[in-house]
Write a protein that holds these residues in place. Sequence first.
Motif, PDB file in Angstrom:
ATOM      1  N   SER A 243     -11.641  -6.555  -2.675  1.00  0.00           N
ATOM      2  CA  SER A 243     -10.809  -6.734  -1.484  1.00  0.00           C
ATOM      3  C   SER A 243     -11.594  -6.708  -0.178  1.00  0.00           C
ATOM      4  O   SER A 243     -11.167  -7.284   0.818  1.00  0.00           O
ATOM      5  CB  SER A 243      -9.726  -5.649  -1.441  1.00  0.00           C
TER       6      SER A 243
ATOM      7  N   GLN B  79     -13.076   0.125  -5.377  1.00  0.00           N
ATOM      8  CA  GLN B  79     -13.373  -0.601  -4.143  1.00  0.00           C
ATOM      9  C   GLN B  79     -14.486   0.103  -3.372  1.00  0.00           C
ATOM     10  O   GLN B  79     -15.424  -0.517  -2.895  1.00  0.00           O
ATOM     11  CB  GLN B  79     -12.118  -0.698  -3.281  1.00  0.00           C
TER      12      GLN B  79
ATOM     13  N   SER C 259       0.835  -1.198   0.000  1.00  0.00           N
ATOM     14  CA  SER C 259       0.000   0.000   0.000  1.00  0.00           C
ATOM     15  C   SER C 259       0.871   1.250   0.000  1.00  0.00           C
ATOM     16  O   SER C 259       1.873   1.316   0.716  1.00  0.00           O
ATOM     17  CB  SER C 259      -0.907  -0.005   1.238  1.00  0.00           C
TER      18      SER C 259
ATOM     19  N   ASP D  87     -10.039  -1.191  -9.355  1.00  0.00           N
ATOM     20  CA  ASP D  87      -9.230  -0.756  -8.222  1.00  0.00           C
ATOM     21  C   ASP D  87      -9.643  -1.536  -6.973  1.00  0.00           C
ATOM     22  O   ASP D  87     -10.532  -1.126  -6.230  1.00  0.00           O
ATOM     23  CB  ASP D  87      -9.419   0.750  -8.000  1.00  0.00           C
ATOM     24  N   GLU D  88      -8.992  -2.669  -6.757  1.00  0.00           N
ATOM     25  CA  GLU D  88      -9.258  -3.511  -5.593  1.00  0.00           C
ATOM     26  C   GLU D  88     -10.750  -3.747  -5.430  1.00  0.00           C
ATOM     27  O   GLU D  88     -11.314  -3.603  -4.345  1.00  0.00           O
ATOM     28  CB  GLU D  88      -8.680  -2.876  -4.327  1.00  0.00           C
TER      29      GLU D  88
ATOM     30  N   ALA E 284      -4.881  -5.478  -7.367  1.00  0.00           N
ATOM     31  CA  ALA E 284      -5.393  -6.636  -6.632  1.00  0.00           C
ATOM     32  C   ALA E 284      -4.511  -6.991  -5.454  1.00  0.00           C
ATOM     33  O   ALA E 284      -3.291  -6.797  -5.476  1.00  0.00           O
ATOM     34  CB  ALA E 284      -5.517  -7.833  -7.571  1.00  0.00           C
ATOM     35  N   HIS E 285      -5.173  -7.539  -4.423  1.00  0.00           N
ATOM     36  CA  HIS E 285      -4.472  -8.060  -3.254  1.00  0.00           C
ATOM     37  C   HIS E 285      -4.770  -9.536  -3.043  1.00  0.00           C
ATOM     38  O   HIS E 285      -4.223 -10.139  -2.123  1.00  0.00           O
ATOM     39  CB  HIS E 285      -4.872  -7.287  -2.000  1.00  0.00           C
TER      40      HIS E 285
END
Length: 581
Positions: free
Chosen positions: A509, A425, A379, A505-506, A536-537
């Motif tokens: 998540s 997100q 991050s 964007d994520e 992505a995470h």
Amino acid sequence: MTLPFLAALRVFVSYYRPYRLTLLIDLLCALVVAAVTLAYPLCAGYITRTVLNLPGPEAWADLMRVGSLLLGLLAVQLAANTFVDYQGHMMGTFIERDMRRDLFAHLQQQSFSFYDAQRTGQLMSRVTNDLFDIGELAHHGPEDLFVALALFLGVFVILFGMNAPLTLFLLCLLPLMAVYAVFFNVRLNRALMESRRRIGDVNAQVEDALAGIRVVQSFTGETAEQRRFDHEHQRFVDSRRAGYQADAYFYQGMTAFTQLMTISVLVLGGKSILQGELRVDQLVTYLLCVGILLEPIRRFVNIARLLQEGVTGFQRFLEVMAVQPDITDPPSALNLQRVLGAVEFKNVSFQYASSTVPILQGIHLTIPAGEFVALVGHSGVGKTTLCNLIPRFYEVSGGQILIDGTPIRDVTLASLRSNIGVVQQDVYLFSGTVMENIRYGRPEATPAEIAEAAEQAGAHSFIMQLPQGYDTDIGQRGVKLSGGQKQRLSIARVFLKDPPILIFDEATSSLDNESERLIQASLERLAQRRTTIVIAHRLSTVRNAGRIVVMTREGIAEQGTHTELMQLGGVYAKLQTSGSL
């Protein structure tokens, strides 16, 4: 930045241009009001000087003619005052509306950098409360100044010959005045309450649009938001019209009673003098109690108040209007057409205005049309910032970004953003129905096309289970929906937009496993035949990517497929091992 006084005055006066005729008639009516006000003591002087010296029958006839003249003057005064109070107030409201419309349009042109440094509540105050004070100044300022000066010039010519009061007759009309005042005051208060509710609707619309400015700009929804704003604003203007109408009847009724007192005392006082029951000096003295001098004083006090409130509001209005958007179309900007979706970063760097440290520096990245690329990294390394640079939500500090070989600075913002779909997100949904929120992706879409987009996004089944289906109101920011449902609606919106370039964007998540599975399937359908960039995470998202770009604070550290990067044993492998992906 503060404009010089004359420059600021020119800006203010320019808003009168569409209402020049109304302003001219307003000032002429104000002049008529001042003239009629000054005519009353002149008629009183005529009565005491001429009529009362005539023989009895002639005096009665002449007195009746003067009384008729005064009633005619009262009718003219009431008509002029009603125009000033009603149409003059509406002119001020129209000027207020025009300033608010211009300010709202100006705010929608600002970039993300502007909103990063602003508080929505402060902007709301500038759009609403400040401009109300300007509307009052726009109406009352010229009128009160004009009337006050005219009265002061005329009153001092006449007052020296007036002395001795007649007051007892006033008591006869006070009960009627009280009943009239209570009746119209109730109507006025009711109208003002409705006006306050309507301005609350305007505030809610402005807050909705500005809080969701990222969605508005990414879907080029500025025109749709302006239409929604204009609709709510027109309802407010209509409510203000009812308030000013009640206001005009209330205050002009009070004026009518006051002037009827004057006329009645003149006629009855003259009759009493003829009958020897009253002295002439008592009749004349009453005219001093009409309060001619109090009127210009009241207006001057009102001007001082309006200037204090209105000028401050106008200065705050100018402060915002003086902030030029830092991201605009160049004069030679072209429309981006037939986009394939190739994206290229050439030595791109970026630094926030409030920061002394670059977020991105020396980024070189080429993404062929149709490729699925995942951005990973700790991050704060600039993944979201890099994606925000593509639709020019922020402007690069150095280097350039190209789409299909064309620098994005050389194309219009509208055409650029219409070819890019963003799924964030933090999903932003607008107040309204499910259908209205999906249709934001393409305002001209048919219900069948909207349903098809929802089906592709895996949202159709849960939508049909809602109380009114696609016509269900989802509440402020979609509070009536779960996180997964809101995310699927945002994906349906992008399906409907059908852009050649996608940015996720994520997007999964913060969701549970079941919601993630449904949305992941939707994203994979959406990504087919499109250039796709995913932040992505989660490993499930990364494994499906054709290429993984690993970012660190120093820039792009490594690239490759999941297998290649794991075999490399570099930054990506360490992220996987530590569970920090």
